[in-house]
Design an enzyme around this catalytic site. Structure first.
Site, PDB file in Angstrom:
ATOM      1  N   ASP A 145      -1.566  -4.018 -48.994  1.00  0.00           N
ATOM      2  CA  ASP A 145      -2.400  -4.197 -50.301  1.00  0.00           C
ATOM      3  C   ASP A 145      -2.011  -5.220 -51.280  1.00  0.00           C
ATOM      4  O   ASP A 145      -2.485  -4.980 -52.439  1.00  0.00           O
ATOM      5  CB  ASP A 145      -2.563  -2.872 -50.883  1.00  0.00           C
ATOM      6  N   LYS A 169      -4.333  -9.670 -49.585  1.00  0.00           N
ATOM      7  CA  LYS A 169      -4.540 -10.839 -48.377  1.00  0.00           C
ATOM      8  C   LYS A 169      -5.714 -11.257 -48.041  1.00  0.00           C
ATOM      9  O   LYS A 169      -6.164 -12.415 -47.945  1.00  0.00           O
ATOM     10  CB  LYS A 169      -3.860 -10.291 -47.069  1.00  0.00           C
ATOM     11  N   GLY A 212      -7.443  -3.294 -44.602  1.00  0.00           N
ATOM     12  CA  GLY A 212      -8.689  -3.162 -45.466  1.00  0.00           C
ATOM     13  C   GLY A 212      -8.651  -4.274 -46.339  1.00  0.00           C
ATOM     14  O   GLY A 212      -7.966  -4.483 -47.591  1.00  0.00           O
ATOM     15  N   HIS A 213      -9.404  -5.668 -45.822  1.00  0.00           N
ATOM     16  CA  HIS A 213      -9.375  -6.704 -46.639  1.00  0.00           C
ATOM     17  C   HIS A 213     -10.626  -6.836 -47.456  1.00  0.00           C
ATOM     18  O   HIS A 213     -11.804  -6.479 -46.956  1.00  0.00           O
ATOM     19  CB  HIS A 213      -9.306  -7.954 -45.710  1.00  0.00           C
ATOM     20  N   GLN A 219      -1.594  -5.115 -42.672  1.00  0.00           N
ATOM     21  CA  GLN A 219      -0.367  -4.415 -43.547  1.00  0.00           C
ATOM     22  C   GLN A 219       0.535  -5.277 -44.208  1.00  0.00           C
ATOM     23  O   GLN A 219       0.132  -6.595 -44.481  1.00  0.00           O
ATOM     24  CB  GLN A 219      -0.122  -3.405 -42.550  1.00  0.00           C
TER      25      GLN A 219
HETATM   26  P1  GDP Z   1      -5.086  -6.587 -48.682  1.00  0.00           P
HETATM   27  O1  GDP Z   1      -4.951  -5.250 -47.934  1.00  0.00           O
HETATM   28  O2  GDP Z   1      -3.780  -7.442 -49.093  1.00  0.00           O
HETATM   29  O3  GDP Z   1      -6.168  -7.709 -48.043  1.00  0.00           O
HETATM   30  O4  GDP Z   1      -5.501  -6.340 -50.287  1.00  0.00           O
HETATM   31  P2  GDP Z   1      -7.156  -6.373 -50.662  1.00  0.00           P
HETATM   32  O5  GDP Z   1      -7.760  -7.636 -50.214  1.00  0.00           O
HETATM   33  O6  GDP Z   1      -8.151  -5.146 -50.298  1.00  0.00           O
HETATM   34  O7  GDP Z   1      -7.023  -6.418 -52.085  1.00  0.00           O
HETATM   35  C1  GDP Z   1      -6.800  -5.371 -53.162  1.00  0.00           C
HETATM   36  C2  GDP Z   1      -7.628  -5.448 -54.112  1.00  0.00           C
HETATM   37  O8  GDP Z   1      -7.186  -6.190 -55.310  1.00  0.00           O
HETATM   38  C3  GDP Z   1      -9.215  -5.777 -53.757  1.00  0.00           C
HETATM   39  O9  GDP Z   1      -9.752  -5.075 -54.665  1.00  0.00           O
HETATM   40  C4  GDP Z   1      -9.072  -7.223 -54.396  1.00  0.00           C
HETATM   41  O10 GDP Z   1     -10.376  -7.660 -54.814  1.00  0.00           O
HETATM   42  C5  GDP Z   1      -8.326  -7.201 -55.502  1.00  0.00           C
HETATM   43  N1  GDP Z   1      -7.603  -8.467 -56.043  1.00  0.00           N
HETATM   44  C6  GDP Z   1      -7.118  -9.282 -55.032  1.00  0.00           C
HETATM   45  N2  GDP Z   1      -6.592 -10.473 -55.941  1.00  0.00           N
HETATM   46  C7  GDP Z   1      -6.585  -9.977 -57.230  1.00  0.00           C
HETATM   47  C8  GDP Z   1      -6.263 -10.521 -58.435  1.00  0.00           C
HETATM   48  O11 GDP Z   1      -5.553 -11.511 -58.417  1.00  0.00           O
HETATM   49  N3  GDP Z   1      -6.449 -10.095 -59.576  1.00  0.00           N
HETATM   50  C9  GDP Z   1      -7.015  -8.786 -59.509  1.00  0.00           C
HETATM   51  N4  GDP Z   1      -7.414  -8.023 -60.582  1.00  0.00           N
HETATM   52  N5  GDP Z   1      -7.405  -8.223 -58.388  1.00  0.00           N
HETATM   53  C10 GDP Z   1      -7.516  -8.785 -56.943  1.00  0.00           C
END
Ligand code: GDP
Length: 429
Positions: free
Chosen positions: A13, A16, A40-41, A225
């Site tokens: 989370d 990525k 979950g991207h 992950q």
């Molecule tokens: P992953 O599992 O690492 O791919 O995480 P996600 O891509 O699901 O990102 C988690 C959440 O954080 C999503 O709702 C994104 O839109 C949000 N997000 C990502 N980068 C930022 C950021 O720089 N600021 C904010 N406020 N939200 C972000």
């Protein structure tokens, strides 16, 4: 031969999805090498938000070819559901744009049933799995009784294997867990009709990626992950069942290490964790609520599938240093820096205390974190809203200092930061 690897350095989370989105705009092949639909991207483009669990998120760029590598476990039902949802956003993704390795393993309804039964039987010692059958599918792989995507090519033999697999799972469900068994005929028929539709997508993806690299095309390996959830290198047993770290790229895609150009570690500006397991910098009370958010923003720290509040804490540089080492990171991307705006003081964990001693490195790796207390350095916060900033020089001095301290402690340069979820909300150095 440029191979770029993007992976999470924490417990997942990290954000990525959006970093992969940026890098894949410059890549020709986008590949997942580990895990399954437990990722979950989230990619936000203007008004549209794509949530991809299984298909490489770089596929939203129409010029890319997507690869699901042999290190993955694939649930055909999720695969086709994601193709449908991409279509509703006008992203065409058929067999000409997506290739699945013959060596990828298949997740079946029996794996999902076993996942649920195992987790229920653990009582208060739950691992906190996503319940998608990932663990049991990898267990079958390791015990050499898995179903591989390549098995689909011989339909009759596949159906036989599938029946035998569900019957075997039923014996475990019934005798070991006293859980309801599956209807072998009905479940097999339904599942086979979806699984057989994967056949046009199958390819020798290792060769495909190798050839692309040899021709000088850029390949992006997209981790799912995070480092601390790696089966071997993470906070065992609170880990996932696959290799999330850079080492997983080579076996998971069928490549050697020679083409690597960059290993980018995506790191949230603070620490979060879903599910159980040790967490030395964990916060509770008001500060935890502030970092977690109320759930009113899509990026607040609540599980995407379960809605469960995530555990939150200060950024742990002992663990980040470890992630830099085991992945061979060449650069960091710090996400969600905007979330820290308005906090008067920020803390960074530089070392741990245990038994009257100070530890800058983990003596026995992240599986042994119990009893270590975080030692912090306090830094001033900033009050400015960062969400509109696009140039490095415009970041407040306190934010720059926070980033410099991270860099100095980890020994890896920060290449960019993100200041909001939208595609444009990224500040490159
Ligand atoms: P992953 O599992 O690492 O791919 O995480 P996600 O891509 O699901 O990102 C988690 C959440 O954080 C999503 O709702 C994104 O839109 C949000 N997000 C990502 N980068 C930022 C950021 O720089 N600021 C904010 N406020 N939200 C972000």
């Amino acid at each position: 031969m440029p191979l770029q690897i993007i992976l999470g350095t924490q417990w997942g989370d990290e954000g990525k999805g959006r970093v992969v989105d940026l890098f894949s705009s410059r890549a020709e092949l986008v590949a997942r090498y580990n895990g399954g639909d437990n990722a979950g991207h989230t990619v936000t483009v203007g008004e549209q938000t794509f949530k991809l669990h299984l298909i490489p998120s770089g596929i939203v760029h129409p010029h890319t070819l997507g690869i699901l590598g042999g290190g993955m476990v694939v649930n055909p039902l999720t695969f086709f559901a994601e193709l449908d949802s991409l279509r509703t956003f006008d992203v065409a993704a058929g067999p000409e744009r997506l290739k699945i390795s013959h060596a990828a393993h298949l997740i079946t309804p029996a794996h999902k049933a076993l996942d649920a039964a195992q987790e229920a039987s653990r009582g208060s010692d739950k691992i906190g799995t996503t319940g998608r059958g990932i663990g049991p599918a990898y267990t079958d792989k390791a015990s050499r009784q898995g179903l591989r995507a390549g098995d689909l090519l011989d339909e009759a033999a596949f159906l036989e294997k599938l029946h035998a697999h569900i019957r075997a799972a039923n014996r475990v469900l019934d005798r070991l867990f006293q859980a309801p068994v599956l209807d072998v005929e009905r479940v097999s028929a339904e599942y086979a009709s979806a699984a057989l539709r994967l056949r046009p997508f199958l390819a020798d993806t290792g060769l495909l990626v190798h050839r692309a690299l040899a021709e000088g095309r850029t390949v992006l390996a997209e981790g799912a992950q995070g480092t601390l959830l790696d089966l071997d290198l993470g906070t065992y047993p609170f880990v996932t069942s696959s290799a999330t770290t850079s080492g997983g790229v080579f076996s998971g895609l069928g490549l050697g290490a020679r083409p690597v150009e960059a290993v980018i570690g995506v790191t949230k500006a603070f620490q979060t964790r879903v599910g159980s397991g040790p967490f030395p910098t964990e916060l509770d009370g008001e500060m935890a609520e502030r970092l977690r958010g109320t759930g009113s923003n899509p990026w607040d720290e609540f599980g995407t599938t379960t809605g469960r509040p995530r555990r939150v804490g200060w950024l742990d540089l002992v663990l980040l240093r470890y992630a830099a080492r085991v992945n061979g990171l060449t650069g960091l991307v710090i996400t969600k820096l905007d979330v820290l705006s308005g906090l008067p003081e920020l803390r960074l964990c530089y070392a741990y205390q245990r038994g009257g001693e100070r530890w800058e490195e983990l003596p026995y790796g992240p599986a042994d974190l119990d009893g270590y207390a975080a030692e912090y350095e306090d830094l001033p916060g900033w009050s400015e809203d960062l969400t509109g900033i696009r140039r490095w020089a415009e970041l407040p001095a306190a934010a720059l200092r926070y980033l410099e301290r991270i860099e100095a402690a980890v020994g890896v340069p920060v290449r960019m930061v993100s200041v909001g979820p939208e595609r444009s909300q990224i500040v490159e150095r």
